[in-house]
Design a protein around this motif. Structure first.
Motif, PDB file in Angstrom:
ATOM      1  N   PRO A 148       1.156  -1.368  -0.020  1.00  0.00           N
ATOM      2  CA  PRO A 148      -0.032   0.119  -0.413  1.00  0.00           C
ATOM      3  C   PRO A 148       0.342   1.466  -0.207  1.00  0.00           C
ATOM      4  O   PRO A 148       2.049   1.027   0.971  1.00  0.00           O
ATOM      5  CB  PRO A 148      -0.734  -0.088   1.245  1.00  0.00           C
ATOM      6  CG  PRO A 148      -0.755  -1.486   1.716  1.00  0.00           C
ATOM      7  CD  PRO A 148       0.444  -2.200   0.829  1.00  0.00           C
ATOM      8  N   GLY A 154      -0.485   4.354   0.647  1.00  0.00           N
ATOM      9  CA  GLY A 154      -1.137   5.015   1.424  1.00  0.00           C
ATOM     10  C   GLY A 154      -0.187   6.271   1.950  1.00  0.00           C
ATOM     11  O   GLY A 154       0.719   6.405   3.027  1.00  0.00           O
ATOM     12  N   SER A 155      -0.333   7.870   1.991  1.00  0.00           N
ATOM     13  CA  SER A 155       0.501   8.381   2.690  1.00  0.00           C
ATOM     14  C   SER A 155       0.054   9.005   4.323  1.00  0.00           C
ATOM     15  O   SER A 155       0.827   9.012   4.441  1.00  0.00           O
ATOM     16  CB  SER A 155       0.730  10.009   1.548  1.00  0.00           C
ATOM     17  OG  SER A 155      -0.869  10.435   1.942  1.00  0.00           O
ATOM     18  N   ASP A 156      -1.571   9.050   3.967  1.00  0.00           N
ATOM     19  CA  ASP A 156      -1.679   8.817   5.691  1.00  0.00           C
ATOM     20  C   ASP A 156      -1.636   7.633   6.207  1.00  0.00           C
ATOM     21  O   ASP A 156      -2.425   6.252   5.750  1.00  0.00           O
ATOM     22  CB  ASP A 156      -3.032   9.240   5.390  1.00  0.00           C
ATOM     23  CG  ASP A 156      -4.211   9.451   7.341  1.00  0.00           C
ATOM     24  OD1 ASP A 156      -3.385  10.349   7.895  1.00  0.00           O
ATOM     25  OD2 ASP A 156      -5.320   8.816   7.068  1.00  0.00           O
ATOM     26  N   SER A 215      -3.362   5.358   8.293  1.00  0.00           N
ATOM     27  CA  SER A 215      -5.074   5.212   8.225  1.00  0.00           C
ATOM     28  C   SER A 215      -5.461   4.836   6.909  1.00  0.00           C
ATOM     29  O   SER A 215      -5.468   3.388   6.716  1.00  0.00           O
ATOM     30  CB  SER A 215      -6.247   5.775   8.842  1.00  0.00           C
ATOM     31  OG  SER A 215      -6.606   6.782   7.579  1.00  0.00           O
ATOM     32  N   GLU A 216      -4.362   5.521   5.422  1.00  0.00           N
ATOM     33  CA  GLU A 216      -4.973   4.888   4.107  1.00  0.00           C
ATOM     34  C   GLU A 216      -4.183   3.552   4.306  1.00  0.00           C
ATOM     35  O   GLU A 216      -4.085   2.606   2.839  1.00  0.00           O
ATOM     36  CB  GLU A 216      -4.569   6.131   3.618  1.00  0.00           C
ATOM     37  CG  GLU A 216      -6.095   6.999   3.022  1.00  0.00           C
ATOM     38  CD  GLU A 216      -5.475   8.552   1.898  1.00  0.00           C
ATOM     39  OE1 GLU A 216      -4.257   7.882   1.503  1.00  0.00           O
ATOM     40  OE2 GLU A 216      -5.706   9.509   2.328  1.00  0.00           O
ATOM     41  N   ALA A 235      -5.623   0.454   5.931  1.00  0.00           N
ATOM     42  CA  ALA A 235      -6.364   0.090   5.390  1.00  0.00           C
ATOM     43  C   ALA A 235      -6.789  -0.384   4.329  1.00  0.00           C
ATOM     44  O   ALA A 235      -7.415  -1.405   3.733  1.00  0.00           O
ATOM     45  CB  ALA A 235      -7.474   0.768   4.944  1.00  0.00           C
ATOM     46  N   GLY A 236      -5.808  -0.331   2.979  1.00  0.00           N
ATOM     47  CA  GLY A 236      -4.608  -0.693   2.347  1.00  0.00           C
ATOM     48  C   GLY A 236      -4.185  -2.231   2.145  1.00  0.00           C
ATOM     49  O   GLY A 236      -3.669  -3.012   1.137  1.00  0.00           O
TER      50      GLY A 236
END
Length: 74
Positions: A57, A59-61, A63-64, A67-68
């Motif tokens: 994943p 995601g820079s955040d 949580s992202e 979640a990935g």
């Protein structure tokens, strides 16, 4: 069993440890600090070793990113 557990993180990337007796193990925070960089490094290493050709994943955040992550058995 607690001795079978290597390393874990909660959804805020705080490190976890296992405690308790065999078959009655609980997860506990082992620190209040976020270990996000370590979590991302370990995930990237896992993908490189066990999922070649797949990208972890991005995601820079946090949580992202979390979640990935793949869900086991899905």
């Amino acid at each position: 069993m607690a001795d079978e557990y290597a390393l874990g993180f909660d959804a805020l990337a705080r490190p976890l440890r296992m405690a308790g007796e065999p078959h009655q193990v609980t997860l506990e925070l082992s620190g209040d600090h976020s270990a996000e960089a370590e979590l991302r490094r370990l995930v990237a290493d896992h993908y490189q070793r066990f999922l070649p050709g797949q990208a972890p994943p991005q995601g820079s955040d946090l949580s992202e990113f979390v979640a990935g992550l793949p869900v086991e058995g899905a």
